[in-house]
Write a protein that holds these residues in place. Structure first.
Motif, PDB file in Angstrom:
ATOM      1  N   LYS A  12       0.841  -1.202   0.000  1.00  0.00           N
ATOM      2  CA  LYS A  12       0.000   0.000   0.000  1.00  0.00           C
ATOM      3  C   LYS A  12       0.870   1.243   0.000  1.00  0.00           C
ATOM      4  CE  LYS A  12      -3.323   2.515   2.892  1.00  0.00           C
ATOM      5  NZ  LYS A  12      -4.148   2.473   4.120  1.00  0.00           N
ATOM      6  N   LEU A  13       0.441   2.236  -0.760  1.00  0.00           N
ATOM      7  CA  LEU A  13       0.970   3.581  -0.629  1.00  0.00           C
ATOM      8  C   LEU A  13      -0.157   4.478  -0.137  1.00  0.00           C
ATOM      9  CD1 LEU A  13       3.114   4.126  -3.863  1.00  0.00           C
ATOM     10  CD2 LEU A  13       3.894   3.474  -1.589  1.00  0.00           C
ATOM     11  N   SER A  14       0.141   5.296   0.847  1.00  0.00           N
ATOM     12  CA  SER A  14      -0.848   6.250   1.332  1.00  0.00           C
ATOM     13  C   SER A  14      -0.920   7.439   0.388  1.00  0.00           C
ATOM     14  CB  SER A  14      -0.467   6.734   2.739  1.00  0.00           C
ATOM     15  OG  SER A  14       0.719   7.522   2.670  1.00  0.00           O
ATOM     16  N   ARG A  15      -1.910   8.290   0.613  1.00  0.00           N
ATOM     17  CA  ARG A  15      -2.013   9.522  -0.164  1.00  0.00           C
ATOM     18  C   ARG A  15      -0.730  10.347  -0.014  1.00  0.00           C
ATOM     19  NH1 ARG A  15      -6.386  10.709   1.530  1.00  0.00           N
ATOM     20  NH2 ARG A  15      -7.862  10.774  -0.209  1.00  0.00           N
ATOM     21  N   GLU A  16      -0.207  10.407   1.198  1.00  0.00           N
ATOM     22  CA  GLU A  16       1.013  11.179   1.440  1.00  0.00           C
ATOM     23  C   GLU A  16       2.209  10.567   0.718  1.00  0.00           C
ATOM     24  OE1 GLU A  16      -1.230  10.318   3.772  1.00  0.00           O
ATOM     25  OE2 GLU A  16      -2.076  12.358   3.770  1.00  0.00           O
ATOM     26  N   ASP A  17       2.290   9.228   0.677  1.00  0.00           N
ATOM     27  CA  ASP A  17       3.364   8.563  -0.074  1.00  0.00           C
ATOM     28  C   ASP A  17       3.318   8.943  -1.553  1.00  0.00           C
ATOM     29  OD1 ASP A  17       4.266   7.141   2.185  1.00  0.00           O
ATOM     30  OD2 ASP A  17       2.898   5.474   1.786  1.00  0.00           O
ATOM     31  N   LEU A  18       2.130   8.919  -2.120  1.00  0.00           N
ATOM     32  CA  LEU A  18       1.979   9.235  -3.538  1.00  0.00           C
ATOM     33  C   LEU A  18       2.331  10.691  -3.818  1.00  0.00           C
ATOM     34  CD1 LEU A  18      -1.308   7.247  -4.116  1.00  0.00           C
ATOM     35  CD2 LEU A  18       0.829   6.836  -5.334  1.00  0.00           C
ATOM     36  N   LEU A  19       1.907  11.587  -2.939  1.00  0.00           N
ATOM     37  CA  LEU A  19       2.261  12.997  -3.109  1.00  0.00           C
ATOM     38  C   LEU A  19       3.771  13.183  -3.110  1.00  0.00           C
ATOM     39  CD1 LEU A  19      -0.381  14.688  -0.755  1.00  0.00           C
ATOM     40  CD2 LEU A  19      -0.414  14.608  -3.254  1.00  0.00           C
ATOM     41  N   GLU A  20       4.453  12.492  -2.215  1.00  0.00           N
ATOM     42  CA  GLU A  20       5.913  12.621  -2.136  1.00  0.00           C
ATOM     43  C   GLU A  20       6.584  12.061  -3.385  1.00  0.00           C
ATOM     44  OE1 GLU A  20       9.693  11.406   0.735  1.00  0.00           O
ATOM     45  OE2 GLU A  20       7.655  10.838   1.301  1.00  0.00           O
ATOM     46  N   LEU A  21       6.134  10.895  -3.849  1.00  0.00           N
ATOM     47  CA  LEU A  21       6.719  10.299  -5.052  1.00  0.00           C
ATOM     48  C   LEU A  21       6.546  11.196  -6.268  1.00  0.00           C
ATOM     49  CD1 LEU A  21       5.581   6.600  -4.604  1.00  0.00           C
ATOM     50  CD2 LEU A  21       7.959   7.349  -4.835  1.00  0.00           C
ATOM     51  N   ILE A  22       5.349  11.750  -6.422  1.00  0.00           N
ATOM     52  CA  ILE A  22       5.057  12.596  -7.589  1.00  0.00           C
ATOM     53  C   ILE A  22       5.869  13.884  -7.527  1.00  0.00           C
ATOM     54  CG2 ILE A  22       3.238  13.952  -8.698  1.00  0.00           C
ATOM     55  CD1 ILE A  22       1.294  11.639  -7.781  1.00  0.00           C
ATOM     56  N   ARG A  23       5.905  14.514  -6.374  1.00  0.00           N
ATOM     57  CA  ARG A  23       6.685  15.747  -6.242  1.00  0.00           C
ATOM     58  C   ARG A  23       8.174  15.481  -6.435  1.00  0.00           C
ATOM     59  NH1 ARG A  23       3.193  17.257  -0.984  1.00  0.00           N
ATOM     60  NH2 ARG A  23       1.651  18.658  -1.930  1.00  0.00           N
ATOM     61  N   ASP A  24       8.643  14.361  -5.898  1.00  0.00           N
ATOM     62  CA  ASP A  24      10.059  14.024  -6.012  1.00  0.00           C
ATOM     63  C   ASP A  24      10.465  13.808  -7.467  1.00  0.00           C
ATOM     64  OD1 ASP A  24      12.620  13.363  -4.821  1.00  0.00           O
ATOM     65  OD2 ASP A  24      12.202  11.291  -5.373  1.00  0.00           O
TER      66      ASP A  24
END
Length: 387
Positions: free
Chosen positions: A341-353
């Motif tokens: 699982k990726l949380s919403r916060e994980d996805l935000l970090e991956l996309i921004r990174d």
């Protein structure tokens, strides 16, 4: 690829001209990944700007019992086998509701072709799930499953889709496509849903107002020409119906780890590896360039690894599939150590990174929420990418 052909292809891309079959094959033959990726990124940016879409979803596989034994598949089990399971509808509802507090917006349901479950199990499942989660979109069933429902119910696909839509179905899934060309398909697929029925069912779904995804399983025994043929079949169908929202290249998973019972179900394992990072780049980039009429290209991070998924966002993809949770079909076969699982916060970090601005969407690709873009100095130093 010689310099003249590169200039010709580049001119066509920047002019917005449709690329041909020969163009697609030529693009796969180039070793200039920076040039190819730049073309794909140009098209991706022209269509979607600096946005990467994502959603908060849950994958739910209600049964792994399957009458087929597709050569690439380690998910399926036969009745009575160890690890075979079929959920009671109440169990499926419980698992779905477990993510309710995460502001879940989509349930993604794909199953095996169960030989004895009655047809009524499926619409009843959707009705109960929709009753429990009325604000969650139901994205359910491959065209292969719809074709199977025709066989076990005696109903037409049109009647089946009408009942499923009445029960809450909002979209089919894109699975069952694999590779359409018979030269390859006859060696990898063990059911009789081929291009004719797959396209018939998606065409019918589009005529009923459903928007659907399309997929392609790549990196096994197919060649680049088969990938180009696959995309062009879908592009022609999209010209006709306009019903595909997104194209999803799915990276074939070579089984690095056998299943718990020790049986190697993937019959391709002995003669395959996995697509390399360069092959991933080519597949996403060429697909984005050929698909002038499909708005989105999605990278499924479970099949590409987190770093690989970020890289694909710079080579044509503008969508990163979601929070996922327990994707049983291929997760045990990957070699990336990806989480369930990726949380919403994980996805935000991956996309921004990766250098993009996250936008949370629903199943219809309507914007739910826009987020701030990347921190300007996030990537001042080189970042390690692993495949």
């Amino acid at each position: 690829m010689d310099a003249g052909l590169k200039r010709e292809l580049e001119a066509k891309v920047y002019a917005g001209e449709r690329l041909s079959r020969e163009d697609g094959v030529a693009l796969y033959e180039t070793d200039d990944l920076a040039w190819l990726g730049g073309l794909a990124h140009h098209v991706r940016t022209k269509k979607n700007g600096d946005v990467v879409h994502f959603n908060v979803n849950r994958h739910l596989n209600m049964t792994n019992v399957c009458s087929a034994s597709c050569a690439y598949c380690s998910f399926q089990r036969k009745p009575g086998e160890k690890d075979a399971y079929t959920m009671r509808i109440e169990e499926a509802v419980r698992l779905a509701k477990a993510m309710e507090n995460d502001q879940l917006t989509e349930l993604h349901i794909v199953n095996g072709l169960h030989p004895t479950l009655p047809w009524r199990y499926y619409p009843r499942s959707l009705r109960e799930l929709k009753k429990a989660l009325p604000d969650v979109a139901l994205k359910c069933f491959t065209a292969t499953e719809i074709h199977w429902f025709e066989k076990i119910s005696g109903l037409s696909a049109s009647e089946i889709l009408d009942e499923l839509i009445d029960a809450g179905l909002e979209s089919l899934t894109g699975g069952g496509a694999e590779i359409f060309d018979w030269e390859v398909r006859q060696h990898i697929v063990d059911h009789d849903t081929h291009w004719e029925d797959w396209s018939r069912i998606h065409r019918l779904a589009h005529s009923k107002g459903l928007k659907t995804p399309a997929t392609m399983l790549y990196g096994h025994i197919e060649e680049p020409r088969h990938r180009v043929d696959h995309v062009l079949r879908l592009r022609e169908l999209q010209d006709e119906t306009g019903g595909f929202q997104v194209f999803i290249p799915l990276r074939y998973q070579h089984d690095f780890h056998d299943s718990k019972d020790g049986i190697i179900r993937n019959r391709l394992q002995a003669r395959t590896t996995m697509a390399t990072g360069a092959d991933m780049i080519k597949t996403f980039a060429v697909s984005r360039l050929l698909f002038d009429n499909v708005p989105h290209v999605k990278v499924f991070w479970v099949m590409h690894g987190l770093d690989g998924a970020q890289l694909m966002l710079n080579h044509g993809a503008d969508d990163m599939d979601g929070s996922v949770v327990e994707y049983k079909i291929t997760h045990d076969a990957d070699g990336f150590g990806t989480p369930n699982k990726l949380s919403r916060e994980d996805l935000l970090e991956l996309i921004r990174d990766a250098g993009f601005r996250p936008v949370e969407r629903n199943t219809r690709y309507e914007t739910i929420r826009e987020y701030d873009g990347p921190v300007a100095d996030r990537r001042e130093s080189p970042q390690l990418m692993r495949f």
